[in-house]
Every structure is written in C-alpha cells, then in structure tokens.
Design a protein around this motif. Structure first.
Motif, PDB file in Angstrom:
ATOM      1  N   GLY A  30      -6.457  -3.200  -2.189  1.00  0.00           N
ATOM      2  CA  GLY A  30      -7.794  -3.754  -2.024  1.00  0.00           C
ATOM      3  C   GLY A  30      -7.879  -5.242  -2.271  1.00  0.00           C
ATOM      4  O   GLY A  30      -8.976  -5.798  -2.360  1.00  0.00           O
ATOM      5  N   LYS A  31      -6.727  -5.950  -2.380  1.00  0.00           N
ATOM      6  CA  LYS A  31      -6.717  -7.376  -2.679  1.00  0.00           C
ATOM      7  C   LYS A  31      -5.819  -8.140  -1.719  1.00  0.00           C
ATOM      8  O   LYS A  31      -5.272  -9.178  -2.073  1.00  0.00           O
ATOM      9  N   GLY A  32      -5.625  -7.606  -0.519  1.00  0.00           N
ATOM     10  CA  GLY A  32      -4.820  -8.321   0.454  1.00  0.00           C
ATOM     11  C   GLY A  32      -3.416  -7.793   0.610  1.00  0.00           C
ATOM     12  O   GLY A  32      -2.575  -8.475   1.201  1.00  0.00           O
ATOM     13  N   ARG A  33      -3.144  -6.589   0.123  1.00  0.00           N
ATOM     14  CA  ARG A  33      -1.829  -5.974   0.313  1.00  0.00           C
ATOM     15  C   ARG A  33      -2.015  -4.564   0.856  1.00  0.00           C
ATOM     16  O   ARG A  33      -2.831  -3.794   0.344  1.00  0.00           O
ATOM     17  N   VAL A  34      -1.250  -4.217   1.875  1.00  0.00           N
ATOM     18  CA  VAL A  34      -1.367  -2.895   2.483  1.00  0.00           C
ATOM     19  C   VAL A  34      -0.022  -2.529   3.096  1.00  0.00           C
ATOM     20  O   VAL A  34       0.751  -3.392   3.524  1.00  0.00           O
ATOM     21  N   GLY A  35       0.260  -1.241   3.123  1.00  0.00           N
ATOM     22  CA  GLY A  35       1.489  -0.737   3.718  1.00  0.00           C
ATOM     23  C   GLY A  35       1.246   0.626   4.344  1.00  0.00           C
ATOM     24  O   GLY A  35       0.303   1.338   3.980  1.00  0.00           O
ATOM     25  N   VAL A  36       2.097   0.983   5.280  1.00  0.00           N
ATOM     26  CA  VAL A  36       1.990   2.268   5.980  1.00  0.00           C
ATOM     27  C   VAL A  36       3.314   3.003   5.828  1.00  0.00           C
ATOM     28  O   VAL A  36       4.390   2.414   5.974  1.00  0.00           O
TER      29      VAL A  36
ATOM     30  N   GLU B 128      -9.498 -14.846  14.729  1.00  0.00           N
ATOM     31  CA  GLU B 128      -9.215 -13.697  15.603  1.00  0.00           C
ATOM     32  C   GLU B 128      -7.708 -13.579  15.825  1.00  0.00           C
ATOM     33  O   GLU B 128      -6.998 -14.584  15.970  1.00  0.00           O
ATOM     34  N   VAL B 129      -7.224 -12.357  15.869  1.00  0.00           N
ATOM     35  CA  VAL B 129      -5.796 -12.129  16.001  1.00  0.00           C
ATOM     36  C   VAL B 129      -5.563 -10.851  16.794  1.00  0.00           C
ATOM     37  O   VAL B 129      -6.404  -9.934  16.781  1.00  0.00           O
ATOM     38  N   LYS B 130      -4.446 -10.809  17.505  1.00  0.00           N
ATOM     39  CA  LYS B 130      -4.099  -9.640  18.310  1.00  0.00           C
ATOM     40  C   LYS B 130      -2.718  -9.128  17.890  1.00  0.00           C
ATOM     41  O   LYS B 130      -1.766  -9.901  17.773  1.00  0.00           O
ATOM     42  N   GLY B 131      -2.631  -7.825  17.669  1.00  0.00           N
ATOM     43  CA  GLY B 131      -1.371  -7.192  17.326  1.00  0.00           C
ATOM     44  C   GLY B 131      -0.965  -6.200  18.398  1.00  0.00           C
ATOM     45  O   GLY B 131      -1.814  -5.614  19.077  1.00  0.00           O
ATOM     46  N   ARG B 132       0.346  -6.006  18.537  1.00  0.00           N
ATOM     47  CA  ARG B 132       0.831  -5.132  19.599  1.00  0.00           C
ATOM     48  C   ARG B 132       2.038  -4.330  19.113  1.00  0.00           C
ATOM     49  O   ARG B 132       2.895  -4.847  18.392  1.00  0.00           O
ATOM     50  N   PHE B 133       2.090  -3.076  19.539  1.00  0.00           N
ATOM     51  CA  PHE B 133       3.266  -2.236  19.320  1.00  0.00           C
ATOM     52  C   PHE B 133       3.334  -1.231  20.461  1.00  0.00           C
ATOM     53  O   PHE B 133       2.404  -0.440  20.652  1.00  0.00           O
ATOM     54  N   GLY B 134       4.419  -1.268  21.208  1.00  0.00           N
ATOM     55  CA  GLY B 134       4.537  -0.368  22.347  1.00  0.00           C
ATOM     56  C   GLY B 134       3.458  -0.654  23.371  1.00  0.00           C
ATOM     57  O   GLY B 134       3.247  -1.796  23.788  1.00  0.00           O
ATOM     58  N   ALA B 135       2.745   0.395  23.778  1.00  0.00           N
ATOM     59  CA  ALA B 135       1.675   0.248  24.760  1.00  0.00           C
ATOM     60  C   ALA B 135       0.306   0.071  24.125  1.00  0.00           C
ATOM     61  O   ALA B 135      -0.707   0.110  24.820  1.00  0.00           O
ATOM     62  N   SER B 136       0.258  -0.118  22.801  1.00  0.00           N
ATOM     63  CA  SER B 136      -1.018  -0.259  22.092  1.00  0.00           C
ATOM     64  C   SER B 136      -1.250  -1.707  21.694  1.00  0.00           C
ATOM     65  O   SER B 136      -0.320  -2.386  21.233  1.00  0.00           O
TER      66      SER B 136
ATOM     67  N   LYS C 259      -9.634   1.707  10.547  1.00  0.00           N
ATOM     68  CA  LYS C 259     -10.552   1.486   9.432  1.00  0.00           C
ATOM     69  C   LYS C 259      -9.895   1.805   8.101  1.00  0.00           C
ATOM     70  O   LYS C 259     -10.108   1.107   7.101  1.00  0.00           O
ATOM     71  N   ALA C 260      -9.086   2.861   8.052  1.00  0.00           N
ATOM     72  CA  ALA C 260      -8.415   3.227   6.806  1.00  0.00           C
ATOM     73  C   ALA C 260      -7.495   2.114   6.330  1.00  0.00           C
ATOM     74  O   ALA C 260      -7.450   1.787   5.135  1.00  0.00           O
ATOM     75  N   ILE C 261      -6.766   1.491   7.245  1.00  0.00           N
ATOM     76  CA  ILE C 261      -5.836   0.426   6.869  1.00  0.00           C
ATOM     77  C   ILE C 261      -6.586  -0.816   6.400  1.00  0.00           C
ATOM     78  O   ILE C 261      -6.254  -1.420   5.375  1.00  0.00           O
ATOM     79  N   LEU C 262      -7.620  -1.216   7.139  1.00  0.00           N
ATOM     80  CA  LEU C 262      -8.358  -2.431   6.787  1.00  0.00           C
ATOM     81  C   LEU C 262      -9.077  -2.284   5.449  1.00  0.00           C
ATOM     82  O   LEU C 262      -9.089  -3.219   4.638  1.00  0.00           O
TER      83      LEU C 262
ATOM     84  N   VAL D 170      -1.478   2.180  14.456  1.00  0.00           N
ATOM     85  CA  VAL D 170      -1.296   1.769  13.064  1.00  0.00           C
ATOM     86  C   VAL D 170      -0.293   0.620  12.968  1.00  0.00           C
ATOM     87  O   VAL D 170      -0.505  -0.374  12.257  1.00  0.00           O
ATOM     88  N   LYS D 171       0.804   0.724  13.694  1.00  0.00           N
ATOM     89  CA  LYS D 171       1.809  -0.340  13.661  1.00  0.00           C
ATOM     90  C   LYS D 171       1.301  -1.615  14.330  1.00  0.00           C
ATOM     91  O   LYS D 171       1.671  -2.727  13.930  1.00  0.00           O
ATOM     92  N   ALA D 172       0.438  -1.473  15.333  1.00  0.00           N
ATOM     93  CA  ALA D 172      -0.158  -2.649  15.962  1.00  0.00           C
ATOM     94  C   ALA D 172      -1.095  -3.369  14.991  1.00  0.00           C
ATOM     95  O   ALA D 172      -1.147  -4.606  14.964  1.00  0.00           O
ATOM     96  N   VAL D 173      -1.820  -2.619  14.181  1.00  0.00           N
ATOM     97  CA  VAL D 173      -2.698  -3.230  13.174  1.00  0.00           C
ATOM     98  C   VAL D 173      -1.870  -4.005  12.152  1.00  0.00           C
ATOM     99  O   VAL D 173      -2.221  -5.129  11.760  1.00  0.00           O
ATOM    100  N   MET D 174      -0.767  -3.411  11.702  1.00  0.00           N
ATOM    101  CA  MET D 174       0.091  -4.103  10.741  1.00  0.00           C
ATOM    102  C   MET D 174       0.675  -5.382  11.349  1.00  0.00           C
ATOM    103  O   MET D 174       0.789  -6.403  10.670  1.00  0.00           O
ATOM    104  N   ASP D 175       0.999  -5.347  12.644  1.00  0.00           N
ATOM    105  CA  ASP D 175       1.512  -6.540  13.311  1.00  0.00           C
ATOM    106  C   ASP D 175       0.448  -7.630  13.368  1.00  0.00           C
ATOM    107  O   ASP D 175       0.745  -8.822  13.189  1.00  0.00           O
TER     108      ASP D 175
END
Length: 219
Positions: free
Chosen positions: A99-105, A142-150, A170-173, A195-200
């Motif tokens: 909740g302070k700027g760190r997240v992992g999947v 603004e930022v764009k993330g990509r993984f595979g076709a997502s 929403k869960a990740i953010l 999920v991996k696109a969000v992390m990117d």
C-alpha cells in the motif's frame, strides 16, 4: 541393613543438600538443592518458569499487523490424463502489496487450493516492484504496458475518482496504494497477460525528479 518398616535413604552427594530421598515404594521427592518441592520438576524448574514460558507463548500467539496485503485474483483447475485416470491440481494467481508503492504478482500450483495460495504469496513477495506514486494516490503521468496480445493504459485521475478498472487490474493497483486511476485494456483479456501488462506499465512510471535527472533538463 535396615529393619522392617524403615525406609532406605540414598544421598547423591556429601550432604543432604542436592540429594534425593527414596522410599520403599519408589516415591522420589526433591531435596533442598532441587527447589524443595516436587513441583520443581526435572532440572529444578518450578512454577515460575512455567508461567514465564506460558506468557512468552501467549505473546507469540497474539495477532500482529500485516505488512503486506494479499489478494486472490484467480484460481485455475488443471487436469492431467494419466494411466490411472485424471490427476487434478490447482493454480492460484495472487497479488501482494504494502500500500506504499510496492506490489508483486505470484503464481503457485499445488494439489490443493491452500497450498497453491501459499506458494503464490511467496512468489509474489519475491517479485515485489517499487513504482512512483503521487501524494494524491495517483500516478505522475499516463503510461502504457504490454504483455503478449494484451495492452493496458493507466491514466492519472483527480482525487475522489477512485480506481476505475476491472477486477484483476483493480486488485493490483489498490494493493500498491493507488486510489485515483483510470484504466483501459486493449487486445486480449486473458487474466495472466493483463496482470503482467499492468506490472510492465507500473515499472515504466517516472517521477519529475527522475525525468529531470535522466534528460539533464529542468521541467
């Protein structure tokens, strides 16, 4: 040789202290060197030691505030056809954040759901990433993330907007501490790819100070 009706006394040392008194019936009582009471138990430990150990155990059992927040994103059921029939297993996708700027999947797989969940949590803690977050609970640009076709687009929002996103995004953010973000998903909506696109996308975020340092200019 003692007469009938008398008890035998065996001393463990030169004096009565530290000795053990043995009767005909085999009952053993501690001497003055052992605490002077049978409650002392082996090694001279008495009631006080037992109470101290009990207090320490209660202190350890008290619930503590969690440093990380674990959120289950999805559960998968997998089956493998073997000679004896089908062998079932389960996969779990979990996001972990402070909740302070760190997240992992993390993703874990096991024969039962609880085991897969625990494996996913450990994998998520090992893959924690830090990203830039503004004081208003949003992202700096603004930022764009990509993984595979997502593809996932993250857009800053004003305070009070909330996190406008799907379940997985929403869960990740929220686990990372963001409270005001707009999102949009393009292409494939496969949960693991999204999920991996969000992390990117989160890894590409840069603060104003970082941008000035990298470009060598003042913004």
């Amino acid at each position: 040789m003692a007469e009938n009706g008398e008890s035998r006394v065996t001393s463990g040392g030169s004096g009565d202290q530290g000795g053990a008194r043995r009767t005909r019936g085999g009952t053993r009582t501690g001497g003055p060197g052992e605490g002077g009471a049978a409650a002392g138990g082996r090694g001279g430990r008495g009631r006080g030691d037992t109470m101290r150990r009990g207090r320490g155990r209660r202190d350890r059992d008290e619930p503590r505030e969690r440093e990380f927040q674990e959120t289950l994103i999805s559960v998968y059921r997998c089956s493998a056809t073997v000679k004896g029939g089908r062998r079932l297993s389960f996969g779990s996708l979990v996001c972990v954040g402070d909740g302070k700027g760190r997240v992992g999947v993390g993703y874990g797989k096991a024969k039962e759901v609880p085991g897969a969940f625990q494996k996913a949590i450990k994998a998520g803690r090992r893959s924690l990433k830090r990203f830039t977050i503004t004081p208003g609970g949003s992202i700096p640009h603004e930022v764009k993330g990509r993984f595979g076709a997502s593809q996932v687009v993250l857009i800053p929002a004003m305070p009070g907007t909330g996190v406008i996103a799907g379940t997985a995004v929403k869960a990740i953010l929220e686990a990372g501490g963001l409270t005001n973000v707009l999102t949009k998903v393009y292409g494939s909506t496969n949960t693991r790819n999204v999920v991996k696109a969000v992390m990117d996308a989160l890894e590409k975020l840069r603060s104003k100070e970082m941008t000035e340092t990298l470009r060598g200019v003042e913004l």
